[in-house]
Write an enzyme that holds these catalytic residues in place. Structure first.
Site, PDB file in Angstrom:
ATOM      1  CE1 TYR A 108      24.472  33.881  34.972  1.00  0.00           C
ATOM      2  CE2 TYR A 108      26.322  34.832  34.291  1.00  0.00           C
ATOM      3  CZ  TYR A 108      25.958  34.289  35.366  1.00  0.00           C
ATOM      4  OH  TYR A 108      26.220  34.299  36.672  1.00  0.00           O
ATOM      5  CE  LYS A 141      28.551  33.895  44.366  1.00  0.00           C
ATOM      6  NZ  LYS A 141      28.948  33.354  42.930  1.00  0.00           N
ATOM      7  CB  THR A 151      27.595  37.512  36.872  1.00  0.00           C
ATOM      8  OG1 THR A 151      28.096  36.036  36.634  1.00  0.00           O
ATOM      9  CG2 THR A 151      26.027  37.693  36.712  1.00  0.00           C
ATOM     10  CB  THR A 184      30.026  37.116  42.431  1.00  0.00           C
ATOM     11  OG1 THR A 184      29.458  36.088  41.879  1.00  0.00           O
ATOM     12  CG2 THR A 184      29.210  38.714  42.087  1.00  0.00           C
ATOM     13  CG  ASP A 185      32.147  32.231  41.039  1.00  0.00           C
ATOM     14  OD1 ASP A 185      32.388  31.293  40.329  1.00  0.00           O
ATOM     15  OD2 ASP A 185      31.229  32.764  41.422  1.00  0.00           O
ATOM     16  CD  GLU A 229      38.947  21.899  68.889  1.00  0.00           C
ATOM     17  OE1 GLU A 229      37.660  22.144  69.375  1.00  0.00           O
ATOM     18  OE2 GLU A 229      39.286  20.741  68.850  1.00  0.00           O
TER      19      GLU A 229
HETATM   20  N1  DAS Z   1      31.409  32.868  37.065  1.00  0.00           N
HETATM   21  C1  DAS Z   1      31.118  34.089  38.086  1.00  0.00           C
HETATM   22  C2  DAS Z   1      32.261  35.068  38.106  1.00  0.00           C
HETATM   23  O1  DAS Z   1      32.909  35.429  37.328  1.00  0.00           O
HETATM   24  C3  DAS Z   1      29.979  34.749  37.666  1.00  0.00           C
HETATM   25  C4  DAS Z   1      29.806  35.905  38.585  1.00  0.00           C
HETATM   26  O2  DAS Z   1      28.901  35.403  39.495  1.00  0.00           O
HETATM   27  O3  DAS Z   1      30.371  37.098  38.607  1.00  0.00           O
HETATM   28  O4  DAS Z   1      32.889  35.179  39.418  1.00  0.00           O
END
Ligand code: DAS
Length: 355
Positions: free
Chosen positions: A53, A192, A39, A119-120, A312
């Protein structure tokens, strides 16, 4: 005569300017920005598109050109390693990126490295680099939750902060770092936690510090082994053994575990409920997985806390490994790296305690 002297003065002034620019550049640290997509390189149809986007559109040289403030912090060079959304990165991408980071870190003309990333799966890449890149130079992974085209985009300040930290001497030796939302997070600990806010990245053990207007404020340091203290070295790793994840949940069937176990994996991470609990009907299925030579790692789907060995489940009796505080996606990264060195479960458990 007059023109000649004016010309001489102009030439002298230009030479002075050039000399001072060179002196300034020589005084600044050298930071490499390796771009992978996400992103932070995203673009939407309008400034109002903060969530709708396309990721991985803007090239690294445009990201750098769009942030002239960078030139006051460091001599910055960009390299486009990939241009993908991070959910689509592969083990081979991870190896390629880490080997490039390792090679650059060895260069005397590189003082710090920034990786722009989706970010994923940013947390997985950051942890992999933390485990395998043998350097004490700052390595900072950075992303954004809004595309560069959006109103109040968070990417530019996140990137400025990342370069600022990567250019800092006091960021050396702290392991791989993540700068998001003004915080400096440990690449090992951060995940995240929110998928729709700019304050998206959290560590249950807290941020290492903050970066504000180019200055780092540190409040804690990592205690787990990383980078220079690691026994793993990306320069000696050319393939990653397949490791997959199966989640635990109410009503879970053994189907996924059985299919994964039969696919040639070397370890299975079980993302259990609670403290890594395993449904009674699944225990014998995991015992068979272990019996067939696949390593079983007991993790938990619960965001915070950590799995306690023999609590556990009788892990000693079943010869299972517990993931400590690592969530399934991070436990998978460590299991892959550890299995490049050993498949001895006592050694694997030591590695999960130490990293
Ligand atoms: N799809 C997500 C990624 O590329 C977009 C982001 O949040 O960066 O990890």
């Amino acid at each position: 005569m007059y023109i000649a002297s004016r010309f001489r003065n102009l030439a002298g002034a230009a030479a002075l300017l050039a000399a001072s620019a060179i002196a300034q550049a020589q005084a600044l640290p050298n930071v490499m920005i390796l771009a992978t997509g996400g992103t932070i390189a995203g673009a939407g149809a309008s400034a109002a598109n903060s969530a709708t986007y396309s990721a991985a559109k803007v090239p690294v040289d445009k990201l750098i050109a769009g942030l002239p403030e960078l030139s006051k912090l460091a001599n910055v060079r960009g390299e486009q390693v990939f241009q993908v959304a991070s959910e689509s990165l592969t083990n081979d991408n991870l190896l390629t990126l880490a080997k490039r980071v390792s090679a650059l870190a060895k260069q005397s003309d590189v003082d710090g490295i920034v990786i722009t990333h989706g970010t994923d799966t940013l947390e997985e890449t950051a942890y992999f680099l933390n485990l395998t890149v043998r350097t004490d130079k700052p390595i900072v992974v950075v992303g954004s939750m809004r595309p560069s085209t959006a109103l109040s985009a968070d990417g530019p300040l996140n990137l400025l902060n990342a370069v600022s930290v990567a250019a800092s001497k006091d960021a050396r030796g702290k392991g791989v770092l993540v700068t998001m939302n003004d915080e400096i997070q440990s690449g090992r600990d951060v995940s995240k936690a929110v998928n729709i806010k700019t304050e998206a990245f959290k560590s249950q053990w807290g941020a290492l510090g903050m970066v504000v207007e180019g200055r780092n404020y540190w409040f804690r340091a990592p205690v787990k082994r990383h980078t220079m203290q690691s026994e793993f070295d990306i320069d000696r790793i050319d393939t990653l053994p397949p490791v997959e994840i199966a989640m635990g949940y109410e009503g879970v069937a053994p189907t996924a575990i059985t299919a994964l176990a039969g696919s040639g994996i070397k370890a299975l991470v079980h993302g259990g409920t609670g403290n890594g609990s395993v449904a009674d009907r699944i225990v014998p299925v995991l015992q068979k997985v272990r019996g067939d030579g696949v390593i079983v790692v007991r993790s938990s789907r619960v965001p915070d806390g950590f799995v306690i060995r023999n609590a556990e489940q009788p892990d000693d009796k079943y010869d299972w490994v517990v993931a400590h505080d690592l969530k399934p996606q991070k436990a998978r990264i460590l299991a892959m790296v550890a299995l490049t060195k050993t498949s001895d479960t006592k050694e694997l458990q030591r590695i999960f305690w130490e990293y």
